[in-house]
Scaffold this motif. Structure first.
Motif, short mmCIF file in Angstrom:
data_model
loop_
_atom_site.label_atom_id
_atom_site.label_comp_id
_atom_site.label_asym_id
_atom_site.label_seq_id
_atom_site.Cartn_x
_atom_site.Cartn_y
_atom_site.Cartn_z
N SER A 281 0.82 -1.22 0.00
CA SER A 281 0.00 0.00 0.00
C SER A 281 0.85 1.26 0.00
CB SER A 281 -0.95 0.01 1.20
OG SER A 281 -0.22 -0.14 2.41
N GLU A 282 1.93 1.28 0.78
CA GLU A 282 2.81 2.46 0.82
C GLU A 282 3.46 2.70 -0.53
OE1 GLU A 282 6.25 4.30 3.81
OE2 GLU A 282 5.73 2.18 3.89
N ALA A 283 3.90 1.62 -1.18
CA ALA A 283 4.52 1.73 -2.50
C ALA A 283 3.51 2.21 -3.54
CB ALA A 283 5.11 0.39 -2.91
N CYS A 284 2.30 1.69 -3.49
CA CYS A 284 1.27 2.09 -4.46
C CYS A 284 0.91 3.56 -4.30
CB CYS A 284 0.03 1.22 -4.29
SG CYS A 284 0.27 -0.51 -4.79
N THR A 285 0.86 4.03 -3.07
CA THR A 285 0.59 5.45 -2.83
C THR A 285 1.68 6.32 -3.45
OG1 THR A 285 -0.57 4.95 -0.75
CG2 THR A 285 0.24 7.20 -1.06
N ALA A 286 2.93 5.91 -3.28
CA ALA A 286 4.05 6.66 -3.85
C ALA A 286 4.00 6.65 -5.37
CB ALA A 286 5.37 6.09 -3.35
N LEU A 287 3.64 5.51 -5.96
CA LEU A 287 3.56 5.42 -7.42
C LEU A 287 2.44 6.31 -7.96
CD1 LEU A 287 4.11 1.58 -7.92
CD2 LEU A 287 5.72 3.41 -8.46
N ARG A 288 1.35 6.41 -7.24
CA ARG A 288 0.24 7.27 -7.68
C ARG A 288 0.65 8.74 -7.70
NH1 ARG A 288 -2.95 3.61 -4.64
NH2 ARG A 288 -2.98 5.01 -2.82
N SER A 289 1.63 9.10 -6.89
CA SER A 289 2.07 10.49 -6.84
C SER A 289 3.15 10.79 -7.88
CB SER A 289 2.59 10.83 -5.44
OG SER A 289 3.79 10.11 -5.16
N GLY A 290 3.42 9.83 -8.76
CA GLY A 290 4.35 10.08 -9.84
C GLY A 290 5.75 9.56 -9.62
N LYS A 291 5.98 8.88 -8.51
CA LYS A 291 7.32 8.34 -8.24
C LYS A 291 7.51 7.02 -9.01
CE LYS A 291 7.93 10.49 -3.72
NZ LYS A 291 6.74 11.36 -3.82
N SER A 292 8.75 6.53 -9.03
CA SER A 292 9.05 5.30 -9.76
C SER A 292 9.90 4.37 -8.89
CB SER A 292 9.80 5.62 -11.05
OG SER A 292 11.01 6.31 -10.78
#
Length: 388
Positions: A281-292
């Protein structure tokens, strides 16, 4: 850790250039011997770099072919010994040397510039002679059939040192990094190569440009595998050549650790997600904000065997590559040399199998990534990860 350890970090290269007309192994043994390591533990030299045997880091003779040849592999190690004097200790002893010089020369208010250099060199030499060198050893496995070479270090300085000595040793040959784009070219079928060339964002054929402009390879691959881990069976089949049978099934997934980064107003932000994951969940949140995703721990399972590695996405360096433990039967009658050879071949079998699984997984990704409907597939991945 060395190549024979159950866990090792490796960077890989292609050996390119003109090979000798005669026997490659005989020539290689001669070149390794000419550039062998020379011990400095009995002197005061600051640095020594050279080649030693894979099985004996004290021996750089290479007189017998079996000391550096295993079937079609050339095997040797790079050894670097260096003496280092702590800066604070050097400064203190130099200050004492200046005071003693001025005491013997009362007519001088300060030490002349040339004398300062002489004192500094004398102090450093005396301290070096009292300091034991610290050894560093890095293993090299050169597959002469494929031209692929593995080096057991990921450090930039170590890789540069190795590349320089390799070029100096093997005249006419050089190393080219086996970067993500090169690996992609190697694992895909000919039918997909035009699509890969079209996706290539580099303006030149230089290694640095191919790496920096094609970061999408590592980033898209890891996001794709995260989606496979969360929303698919994570089951794949072997499609690349190697020890395992083509078509055999295996499982691949992400777990344990992800490194995610992205630009922000305050600069580049880096997020490390560690520990066993459930829904990421933490990783998915970061990916939604444009991170890779920049690196991640990959797991492979085939039958009862398991492999694990930390993939660094920009260059495809393999850190902490853990293979199944080598199990060799021993008895009092076993010859030590035969035991070392058996260990090597078993270890290489496991390493090659792990690399075969990785390449097959990469080929599966590229089959989808280079397909005409990738944008729709990518959109579906974003939607699924956005729901987690």
């Amino acid at each position: 850790m060395g190549i024979l350890a159950n866990t090792v970090s490796i960077s890989q290269f292609r050996v390119v250039g003109e090979k000798p007309a005669g026997d490659l192994f005989d020539w290689a043994g001669e070149q390794l011997a000419r550039n062998r390591f020379h011990a400095i533990d009995r002197g005061s030299e600051e640095l020594s770099i050279g080649w030693v045997q894979l099985d004996d880091s004290q021996d750089g003779s290479f007189e017998i072919a079996s000391s550096y040849r295993r079937d079609h592999w050339l095997c040797f190690s790079l050894r670097r010994d260096q003496r280092k004097v702590p800066a604070r200790l050097l400064k203190e002893h130099y200050r004492q040397a200046e005071e003693e010089f001025l005491a013997k020369n009362p007519g001088l208010q300060r030490v002349p510039k040339q004398k300062k250099e002489e004192l500094r060199e004398a102090v450093k030499g005396a301290l070096l002679a009292r300091t034991l060198p610290t050894p560093s050893v890095y293993d090299v496995i050169w597959d002469t059939e494929t031209g692929l070479l593995s080096f057991t270090s990921l450090g930039k300085a170590q890789i540069e040192m190795f590349g320089d000595l390799f070029k100096q040793t093997f005249d006419g040959l050089r190393l080219v990094a086996y970067h993500p784009y090169a690996r992609a070219e190697a694992v895909i079928p000919d039918a997909l190569k035009p699509a890969l060339a079209e996706a290539n964002q580099a303006g030149t054929d230089t290694v640095l440009d191919l790496i920096e402009k094609n970061c999408w390879l590592g980033e898209d691959f890891l996001v794709w595998l995260l989606d496979q881990t969360l929303h698919a069976s994570a089951e794949f089949s072997i499609s690349r050549p190697g020890p395992a049978v083509a078509g055999e099934g295996f499982v691949a997934y992400l777990n344990d650790r992800l490194v995610i980064s992205g630009a922000s107003e305050s600069g580049v932000q880096k997020l490390v997600v560690s520990g066993p994951q459930d829904r990421f969940s933490e990783a998915c949140t970061a990916l939604r904000s444009g991170k890779s995703i920049q690196e991640a721990v990959l797991h492979f399972e085939k039958g009862e065997d398991a492999w694990k590695l930390n993939l660094k996405g920009q260059q495809f360096h393999l850190a902490g590559f853990k293979c199944p433990a080598v199990q060799l039967e021993k008895d009092d009658l076993t010859d030590p040399e035969m035991e070392r050879e058996a260990l090597f071949y078993e270890r290489m079998h496991l390493l090659q199998t792990g690399l075969q699984l990785f390449d097959s997984l990469l080929a599966s990704f590229l089959e989808q990534r280079l397909a005409p409907d990738w944008e729709q597939f990518q959109s579906a991945i974003s939607t699924r990860l956005g729901e987690d």
